[in-house]
Design a protein around this motif. Structure first.
Motif, mmCIF file in Angstrom:
data_model
loop_
_atom_site.group_PDB
_atom_site.id
_atom_site.type_symbol
_atom_site.label_atom_id
_atom_site.label_comp_id
_atom_site.label_asym_id
_atom_site.label_seq_id
_atom_site.Cartn_x
_atom_site.Cartn_y
_atom_site.Cartn_z
ATOM 1 N N ASP A 113 44.695 -4.256 19.320
ATOM 2 C CA ASP A 113 44.923 -5.280 18.303
ATOM 3 C C ASP A 113 45.258 -4.588 16.978
ATOM 4 O O ASP A 113 45.384 -3.376 16.938
ATOM 5 N N PRO A 114 45.449 -5.352 15.886
ATOM 6 C CA PRO A 114 45.893 -4.701 14.647
ATOM 7 C C PRO A 114 44.988 -3.552 14.203
ATOM 8 O O PRO A 114 45.409 -2.696 13.443
ATOM 9 N N LYS A 115 43.754 -3.517 14.682
ATOM 10 C CA LYS A 115 42.846 -2.443 14.265
ATOM 11 C C LYS A 115 43.230 -1.106 14.864
ATOM 12 O O LYS A 115 42.971 -0.063 14.312
ATOM 13 N N ARG A 137 48.232 0.705 15.617
ATOM 14 C CA ARG A 137 49.013 1.750 14.962
ATOM 15 C C ARG A 137 48.880 3.091 15.660
ATOM 16 O O ARG A 137 49.641 4.004 15.393
ATOM 17 N N LYS A 138 47.860 3.228 16.498
ATOM 18 C CA LYS A 138 47.672 4.500 17.197
ATOM 19 C C LYS A 138 48.523 4.593 18.458
ATOM 20 O O LYS A 138 48.610 5.660 19.054
ATOM 21 N N LYS A 154 51.809 4.307 18.929
ATOM 22 C CA LYS A 154 53.039 5.089 18.815
ATOM 23 C C LYS A 154 52.747 6.598 18.819
ATOM 24 O O LYS A 154 53.359 7.331 19.610
ATOM 25 N N PRO A 155 51.829 7.084 17.956
ATOM 26 C CA PRO A 155 51.530 8.523 18.024
ATOM 27 C C PRO A 155 51.048 8.955 19.412
ATOM 28 O O PRO A 155 51.419 10.022 19.900
ATOM 29 N N TYR A 156 50.240 8.105 20.035
ATOM 30 C CA TYR A 156 49.699 8.434 21.360
ATOM 31 C C TYR A 156 50.824 8.581 22.389
ATOM 32 O O TYR A 156 50.871 9.545 23.155
#
Lengths: 492, 188
Positions: B103-105, B108-109, B111-113
């Motif tokens: 979820d939004p929390k 964001r991780k 894509k880097p992952y």
């Protein structure tokens, strides 16, 4: 509706299987989750059932969620005492799409930006659902996306009205900006104050050269005073910043938050704290202690692969309050590697936090280590072995002058044997020397069987410690449990 | 006698299901005999913000939909295997749609992952879990193999090492590639 209600539910499911579920363009899909618990301490059982039924016909679709909750002793085990609708048709909706507009009537969801202004969502993993019963509209007009929602909370004890609208613009150059607004009734004790929280914000993000990505959001919460003569409360605000990208071979992820007087009923901002795979680390998470009224902090994570199939992760997060001494930080490191025919994970973390409890604060320090190895044994068999340990020190700061800190250690050891693709057996043993617990050990065994497309059956029994379970930043407290459990998932 | 036994409806229902399950175990229906449920169509955004629609991918071939999160341990074990299947059978029209349920929390991780691991499969984000809820996903990973006609041909909750072998057999069957040769199996 009690135990017998599940029978027609399943007869209905059987009819769906037997009947032709696809006629011309129309489609029916159903998923059923049946859970039966037997609590050996209470000598009571509960039968819960959830049927999700979705129908689609060309541009139209609809669905219902049907719940049946059947405790053997409703006075002991009936959550309907809280007034939350737990039985019957809990949700129902219908949508119509006439490109580029989609209209949904009934139970609806929406999320604007990063969830600062408005987030209406269901998370079944933690039984979280702040659905609105009303109407939602989405329209995609070229580079613009417009979204609106209006409705009442159909599941909470107090009826509140929520209205929100969002306008998003995507640019060719890889950036976007959105303007979001919401008006939310607030609950003052048991009194609903209409439209008291008025929230507005701007959110944006961009893909930058070199693979970098940035995002930012700022929102203001205006509190509408209801009584004449009362001085207006100062506005609250929330800020969220995020950046990610590669620096050489290292993938970096940075985010920051700043929340002040921002506690309204439909905000779920990013936690800016790591969510872990470790049970003990998640159980002691800072996430449930985040103070929307006053909290700011940051998180930085680096991910590096020095060798093929070897990954190193490092994370540090920190937060504090402006107006009180409630700091929290966590340092975390993890190695994941494929080595000697097995997948290995080793992790370590230290967490410190002050939490307001009662008249003063309690200080917590947690030092956690864990390891996990998964190996294929051949002929479809595989074995996973896990161990986690956490040393905890906690001290009531109100009595710190005359009371030593409490120190104890929790452990979890688990083994899972799988025979792919059908069977999984697992044993989970947890023990502690904490004087705060009535028991010092818990043993739980589970057997899971898959039935192809039809579904999956899980039989389990023993003792579960319970405690905090977090998913996606939403946490719930699970009660300790002793007894047996049967879960059957079926897809029609 | 316990309350459990005093309430006949509960044990009756359990018995009915025990019977149903026993019948499933004793004579499991073949995939062809089972009435396959239909996969709901959906669209979601990939890591570059582009909208991907299931029905568009199904026009090219079968799709494996996998619901995962960055904080789910078995998902992390499963994803490299799914990526291998995606790369191996992509030329035959098969795709893996790995739909992040972060979820939004935590989204964001994702894509880097994914970029650190250089995954080639189609990764989508579903931060509001709209797609996940449409598929009644309750735990992670949960995967569905969907044929070109939109029928769900395989469903699995959780992941154990070796699950990918059965999955690969089904994918090969759908693509009419026949059983794997020993050399192909050794490539794993």
């Amino acid at each position: 509706m009690r135990a017998a209600a599940a029978v027609p539910l399943f007869l209905f499911g059987g009819l769906l299987i037997a009947s032709d579920s696809e006629a011309e363009e129309g489609r029916i899909r159903a998923a059923n989750q049946l859970e039966v618990y037997y609590d050996t301490n209470l000598e009571e059982s509960v039968l819960d059932d959830r049927l999700d039924l979705d129908l689609s016909w060309g541009r139209f679709s609809g669905g219902i969620v049907f719940l049946s909750h059947s405790p053997s002793n409703p006075q002991l085990l009936d959550p309907n005492d809280f007034g939350v609708r737990q039985e019957g048709i809990r949700k129902r909706w219908a949508t119509a799409t006439i490109e580029p507009i989609t209209v949904r009537l009934g139970d609806s969801y929406a999320s604007f930006g990063n969830g600062l202004v408005l987030r209406v969502v269901e998370d079944q993993a933690v039984d979280f659902d702040n659905v609105l019963d009303g109407m939602a509209i989405e329209a995609e007009l070229g580079r613009f996306e417009i979204e609106g929602i209006a409705g009442t909370n159909s599941l909470g004890p107090e009826r509140t009205v929520v209205k929100g609208v969002s306008a998003l613009f995507f640019a060719d150059a890889g950036w976007h900006v959105s303007f979001n607004g919401a008006i939310v009734d607030s609950v003052d004790g048991t009194t609903v104050v209409p439209g008291r929280d008025q929230i507005g914000g701007i959110e944006g993000g961009a893909y930058l050269p070199g693979g970098f990505e940035v995002a930012a959001e700022y929102a203001v919460r205006h509190y509408k005073p209801e009584r004449e003569g009362r001085s207006p409360a100062p506005d609250g605000h929330a800020t969220y910043l995020q950046a990610s990208g590669f620096v050489g071979p290292v993938s970096l992820f940075l985010e920051a938050k700043d929340l002040l007087r921002f506690d309204h009923g439909y905000t779920i901002p990013p936690t800016v704290a790591r969510q872990h795979t470790s049970t003990l680390l998640n159980r002691g998470s800072h996430v449930p202690n985040i103070r929307l009224e006053d909290e700011r902090g940051f998180q930085a994570e680096a991910l590096w692969s020095p060798l093929q199939d070897v990954y190193l992760t490092g994370n540090y997060s920190e937060s504090e309050a402006r107006h009180s001494n409630l700091p929290a930080w966590e340092a975390f490191g993890m190695i994941e590697a494929d080595f000697a025919g097995a997948h290995w994970v080793l992790l370590g973390a230290e967490t410190e936090e002050k939490v307001r409890e009662g008249i003063d604060r309690t200080f917590f320090e947690r030092i956690t280590f864990g390891g996990d190895v998964v190996r294929e044994l051949g002929r479809g068999w595989s074995l996973e072995v896990l161990y986690e340990t956490q040393a905890i020190q906690q001290q009531d700061l109100a009595t710190s002058h005359f009371e030593y800190p409490l120190k104890y250690r929790d452990h979890i050891a688990a083994a899972t044997l799988s025979l792919s693709p059908k069977h999984t057996w697992s044993v989970n043993y947890e023990w502690t020397d904490s004087p705060l617990e009535e028991k010092d050990s818990w043993l739980w065994v589970e057997w899971s069987i898959r039935f192809g497309v039809v579904g999956q059956l899980t039989l389990a029994g023993g003792a579960l410690r319970g405690g905090q379970v977090c998913s996606g930043g939403v946490c719930k407290l699970v009660d300790p449990f002793e007894g047996g459990r049967l879960e059957l998932l079926t897809n029609f | 006698m316990s309350r459990f036994l005093r309430r006949p409806a509960v044990p009756i229902v359990v018995l009915v299901f025990g019977f149903l399950l026993a019948s499933l175990v004793s004579s499991p229906p073949s995939e062809a005999q089972e009435k396959a449920p239909t996969a709901p169509d959906f669209s979601a955004k990939n890591l570059k913000g582009k909208t991907i629609k299931l029905s568009d991918l199904l026009e090219e071939g079968p799709v494996l939909i996998d619901f995962w999160t960055t904080w789910c341990k078995p998902c992390k074990l499963e994803l490299p295997e799914l990526d291998r299947l995606h790369r191996k059978y992509e030329e035959h029209g098969f795709r893996v749609l790995a739909i992040s349920q972060d979820d939004p929390k935590t989204v964001r991780k994702v894509k880097p992952y994914v970029e650190q691991r250089k995954y080639g499969m189609v990764v989508l984000v579903d931060p509001d879990r709209e797609v996940g809820n449409e598929y009644s996903v309750r735990t992670y990973p949960t995967s569905f193999l969907v044929g070109e006609d939109g029928e769900i041909l395989h469903f699995a909750q959780g992941y154990s090492k070796g699950d990918e072998k059965e999955l690969e057999e089904k994918i090969r069957g759908l693509l009419e590639l026949g059983p794997q040769t020993e050399a192909e199996e050794d490539e794993r």
